[in-house]
Design a protein around this motif. Structure first.
Motif, PDB file in Angstrom:
ATOM      1  N   SER A   1     -24.493 -25.756  -0.882  1.00  0.00           N
ATOM      2  CA  SER A   1     -25.540 -26.859  -0.333  1.00  0.00           C
ATOM      3  C   SER A   1     -26.383 -25.950   0.688  1.00  0.00           C
ATOM      4  O   SER A   1     -25.694 -25.381   1.375  1.00  0.00           O
TER       5      SER A   1
ATOM      6  N   SER B   1     -26.797 -28.892  -5.818  1.00  0.00           N
ATOM      7  CA  SER B   1     -25.903 -27.816  -5.030  1.00  0.00           C
ATOM      8  C   SER B   1     -25.815 -26.640  -6.411  1.00  0.00           C
ATOM      9  O   SER B   1     -25.757 -27.043  -7.251  1.00  0.00           O
TER      10      SER B   1
ATOM     11  N   SER C   1     -28.901 -29.463  -2.588  1.00  0.00           N
ATOM     12  CA  SER C   1     -27.921 -29.978  -1.727  1.00  0.00           C
ATOM     13  C   SER C   1     -27.291 -30.998  -2.693  1.00  0.00           C
ATOM     14  O   SER C   1     -27.720 -31.603  -3.439  1.00  0.00           O
TER      15      SER C   1
ATOM     16  N   TYR D   1     -19.314 -25.234  -4.501  1.00  0.00           N
ATOM     17  CA  TYR D   1     -20.663 -25.585  -4.743  1.00  0.00           C
ATOM     18  C   TYR D   1     -21.324 -25.624  -3.587  1.00  0.00           C
ATOM     19  O   TYR D   1     -20.904 -26.212  -2.454  1.00  0.00           O
TER      20      TYR D   1
END
Length: 228
Positions: free
Chosen positions: A109, A95, A83, A107
């Motif tokens: 997460s 991430s 994350s 990105y």
């Protein structure tokens, strides 16, 4: 002279006995921690014999015989976070980058729950290869997730990932994590540009299916191989 020296010699002997007794107590206390080991219900434990090197696995809670062997513990179940948020897993941004077929990127997460197998065949293979739970999580679980995300991106455009194929994005990642990455093929296709509307040639990645319509896999998931 003899009467003056005699009490001194007795005193030295007494001190030596006390020192030996203290050392013996310390050794006994230290040794007691290497004879038995308590196992939590949340963990799995392996004890490696100091002489033969034999691995003895324990998956049920309670006090177990250590016998001066080396103890390694693994969690039965763990939550792994990848994350960008500092309050989810690590404080650092972990991430995973995903690149789509239109060269857009994002990105991602999220988190995944993973569980250790309970059979000795898989446990020995994991312990021999990785040796501790941190290595399992970073070198195995995270690597599999990263590869699944990497292989999912080219299956759609960045616009599709945020709209009509958003559920597919998650499903493709989960399926590849659990069962292995897809076997794909790349074709050239004419598509309108999202900004200008003009037709352009783009490389599109398609899933390959068998004669029964099932998606083919390039390889099995390492998590499946290790029984995780």
């Amino acid at each position: 002279m003899r009467n003056e020296e005699y009490p001194s010699s007795v005193s030295v002997a007494t001190v030596m006995k006390v020192v030996i007794a203290v050392v013996a107590v310390i050794v006994a206390v230290v040794a007691s921690f290497m004879v038995f080991e308590n196992l939590s219900a949340k963990e799995i434990m392996v004890v490696q014999s100091p002489i033969s090197g034999k691995l003895t696995w324990h998956t049920s809670p309670g006090v177990k015989l250590q016998g001066f062997g080396t103890v390694t513990k693994y969690p039965k179940r763990e939550q792994f976070w990848f994350s960008a948020k500092g309050d989810q897993g690590s404080k650092e941004n972990e991430s995973i980058r995903c690149r789509f077929n239109d060269n857009g990127h994002a990105y991602i997460s999220g988190s995944i729950s993973w569980e250790m197998p309970l059979d000795e065949l898989h446990l020995i293979a994991i312990h021999t290869k990785y040796n501790n739970s941190h290595a399992v999580e970073q070198q195995l679980v995270r690597t599999v997730i990263e590869k699944s995300v990497y292989m999912t991106g080219p299956l759609m455009s960045s616009k599709e990932s945020a709209a009509e194929k958003r559920t597919d994005l998650l499903r493709f990642i989960e399926e590849q994590v659990q069962r292995g990455v897809y076997l794909t093929e790349t074709i050239q296709e004419k598509q309108p540009d999202a900004m200008t509307g003009q037709m352009k040639t783009v490389s599109v990645v398609r899933l390959r299916n068998d004669t029964a319509g099932q998606i083919l896999r390039a390889e099995s998931s390492p998590l499946e191989v290790y029984g995780i």
